[in-house]
Motif scaffolding. Structure first.
Motif, PDB file in Angstrom:
ATOM      1  N   VAL A  15      41.905  30.677  43.552  1.00  0.00           N
ATOM      2  CA  VAL A  15      41.858  32.003  42.356  1.00  0.00           C
ATOM      3  C   VAL A  15      42.912  31.710  41.349  1.00  0.00           C
ATOM      4  O   VAL A  15      44.113  32.101  41.657  1.00  0.00           O
ATOM      5  N   GLN A  16      42.602  31.638  40.133  1.00  0.00           N
ATOM      6  CA  GLN A  16      43.618  31.530  39.053  1.00  0.00           C
ATOM      7  C   GLN A  16      44.178  32.865  38.867  1.00  0.00           C
ATOM      8  O   GLN A  16      45.372  33.155  38.900  1.00  0.00           O
ATOM      9  N   TYR A  17      43.608  33.834  38.450  1.00  0.00           N
ATOM     10  CA  TYR A  17      43.865  35.192  38.236  1.00  0.00           C
ATOM     11  C   TYR A  17      43.004  36.244  38.945  1.00  0.00           C
ATOM     12  O   TYR A  17      41.800  36.021  39.212  1.00  0.00           O
ATOM     13  N   GLN A  18      43.698  37.373  39.536  1.00  0.00           N
ATOM     14  CA  GLN A  18      42.907  38.242  40.298  1.00  0.00           C
ATOM     15  C   GLN A  18      41.747  39.011  39.368  1.00  0.00           C
ATOM     16  O   GLN A  18      40.956  39.650  39.767  1.00  0.00           O
ATOM     17  N   ALA A  19      42.398  39.037  38.198  1.00  0.00           N
ATOM     18  CA  ALA A  19      41.196  39.821  37.036  1.00  0.00           C
ATOM     19  C   ALA A  19      41.668  39.471  35.614  1.00  0.00           C
ATOM     20  O   ALA A  19      42.923  38.893  35.494  1.00  0.00           O
ATOM     21  N   GLY A  37      33.690  36.323  34.710  1.00  0.00           N
ATOM     22  CA  GLY A  37      33.682  34.779  34.533  1.00  0.00           C
ATOM     23  C   GLY A  37      34.719  34.492  33.550  1.00  0.00           C
ATOM     24  O   GLY A  37      35.718  35.013  33.465  1.00  0.00           O
ATOM     25  N   ILE A  38      33.945  33.829  32.620  1.00  0.00           N
ATOM     26  CA  ILE A  38      34.609  33.710  31.314  1.00  0.00           C
ATOM     27  C   ILE A  38      34.008  34.538  30.044  1.00  0.00           C
ATOM     28  O   ILE A  38      34.449  34.510  28.921  1.00  0.00           O
ATOM     29  N   ASP A  70      31.521  36.641  38.650  1.00  0.00           N
ATOM     30  CA  ASP A  70      30.075  36.096  38.176  1.00  0.00           C
ATOM     31  C   ASP A  70      30.045  36.291  36.905  1.00  0.00           C
ATOM     32  O   ASP A  70      29.982  37.364  36.365  1.00  0.00           O
ATOM     33  N   ALA A  71      29.785  35.087  36.243  1.00  0.00           N
ATOM     34  CA  ALA A  71      29.429  35.101  34.752  1.00  0.00           C
ATOM     35  C   ALA A  71      28.087  35.481  34.571  1.00  0.00           C
ATOM     36  O   ALA A  71      27.148  34.703  35.377  1.00  0.00           O
ATOM     37  N   PRO A  72      27.785  36.192  33.489  1.00  0.00           N
ATOM     38  CA  PRO A  72      26.170  36.401  33.206  1.00  0.00           C
ATOM     39  C   PRO A  72      25.567  35.505  32.513  1.00  0.00           C
ATOM     40  O   PRO A  72      26.360  34.496  31.900  1.00  0.00           O
ATOM     41  N   ASP A  73      24.454  35.214  32.466  1.00  0.00           N
ATOM     42  CA  ASP A  73      23.598  34.159  31.795  1.00  0.00           C
ATOM     43  C   ASP A  73      23.632  34.604  30.473  1.00  0.00           C
ATOM     44  O   ASP A  73      22.808  35.378  30.049  1.00  0.00           O
ATOM     45  N   ASN A  74      24.381  34.004  29.465  1.00  0.00           N
ATOM     46  CA  ASN A  74      24.197  34.343  27.937  1.00  0.00           C
ATOM     47  C   ASN A  74      23.739  33.276  27.155  1.00  0.00           C
ATOM     48  O   ASN A  74      24.041  33.183  25.933  1.00  0.00           O
ATOM     49  N   LEU A 105      44.146  38.645  28.576  1.00  0.00           N
ATOM     50  CA  LEU A 105      45.001  39.447  29.564  1.00  0.00           C
ATOM     51  C   LEU A 105      44.469  39.094  30.997  1.00  0.00           C
ATOM     52  O   LEU A 105      43.336  38.736  31.354  1.00  0.00           O
ATOM     53  N   ALA A 106      45.500  39.128  31.736  1.00  0.00           N
ATOM     54  CA  ALA A 106      45.133  38.764  33.259  1.00  0.00           C
ATOM     55  C   ALA A 106      46.286  39.271  34.206  1.00  0.00           C
ATOM     56  O   ALA A 106      47.292  39.981  33.724  1.00  0.00           O
ATOM     57  N   ARG A 107      45.745  39.755  35.235  1.00  0.00           N
ATOM     58  CA  ARG A 107      46.445  40.442  36.465  1.00  0.00           C
ATOM     59  C   ARG A 107      46.644  39.268  37.412  1.00  0.00           C
ATOM     60  O   ARG A 107      45.909  38.643  37.941  1.00  0.00           O
ATOM     61  N   MET A 108      48.067  39.160  37.692  1.00  0.00           N
ATOM     62  CA  MET A 108      48.397  38.291  38.883  1.00  0.00           C
ATOM     63  C   MET A 108      49.661  38.851  39.684  1.00  0.00           C
ATOM     64  O   MET A 108      50.608  39.290  39.093  1.00  0.00           O
ATOM     65  N   ASN A 109      49.077  39.299  40.916  1.00  0.00           N
ATOM     66  CA  ASN A 109      49.955  39.839  41.894  1.00  0.00           C
ATOM     67  C   ASN A 109      50.200  41.440  41.039  1.00  0.00           C
ATOM     68  O   ASN A 109      49.289  42.042  40.610  1.00  0.00           O
ATOM     69  N   SER A 110      51.347  41.687  40.999  1.00  0.00           N
ATOM     70  CA  SER A 110      51.809  43.057  40.335  1.00  0.00           C
ATOM     71  C   SER A 110      52.145  42.912  38.723  1.00  0.00           C
ATOM     72  O   SER A 110      52.739  43.900  38.315  1.00  0.00           O
TER      73      SER A 110
END
Length: 160
Positions: A15-19, A37-38, A70-74, A105-110
């Protein structure tokens, strides 16, 4: 899904990033959107460029909490379906992108990680970077603004 190493030990999924979330700055307004997803999804938050740092940070943290893996079907979507563009009031997607700042933006740990760059640049692989503690909404807003300021300096110098 678990992978097993040769020693029989279970290996956790990568998992690259948690969010993740995304922010755009356009016409002195912030557009904060959730990511699946992306892909961006849902209704973006729209904030005045003069909003308080804490309010900006709270909006970002809220959209990070809404992250889905999960990425939506666009596949049938058009650029004009892009909700941020629609809310911007720009006459064209190209015009919006030419003026907008793009912030990943990404969350990784704290930590909250912030990457800012012009939305359209010949150096898409470069960005200004900042980070801060995710437990301080005001600091999140401050770091976003500071990172955007750094990106503007880099663009003006020709580096971005």
């Amino acid at each position: 899904m678990r992978l097993f190493t040769g020693s029989g030990q279970a290996k956790e999924d990568y998992v690259q990033y948690q969010a993740k979330a995304r922010l755009y700055l356009h016409s002195c307004r912030y557009f904060v959107t959730s990511v699946a997803g992306i892909s961006e999804y849902g209704e973006p938050s729209l904030l005045a460029g003069t909003c308080e740092d804490e309010r900006l940070g709270e909006a970002v943290l809220d959209h990070l909490r809404q992250y889905r893996g999960d990425a939506p079907d666009n596949s049938g979507a058009k650029l004009t379906d892009w909700r941020v563009y629609q809310l911007s009031g720009s006459r064209s997607v190209k015009g919006f992108e030419a003026e907008a700042w793009h912030v990943d933006l990404a969350r990784m740990n704290s930590a909250i990680l912030v990457w800012a760059r012009p939305r359209v640049t010949s150096k898409q692989h470069l960005a200004a970077y900042g980070d801060c503690n995710r437990h301080d909404a005001k600091a999140v807003g401050e770091v976003i603004r500071q990172t955007l300021d750094c990106a503007a300096i880099l663009r003006d110098s020709g580096a971005l």
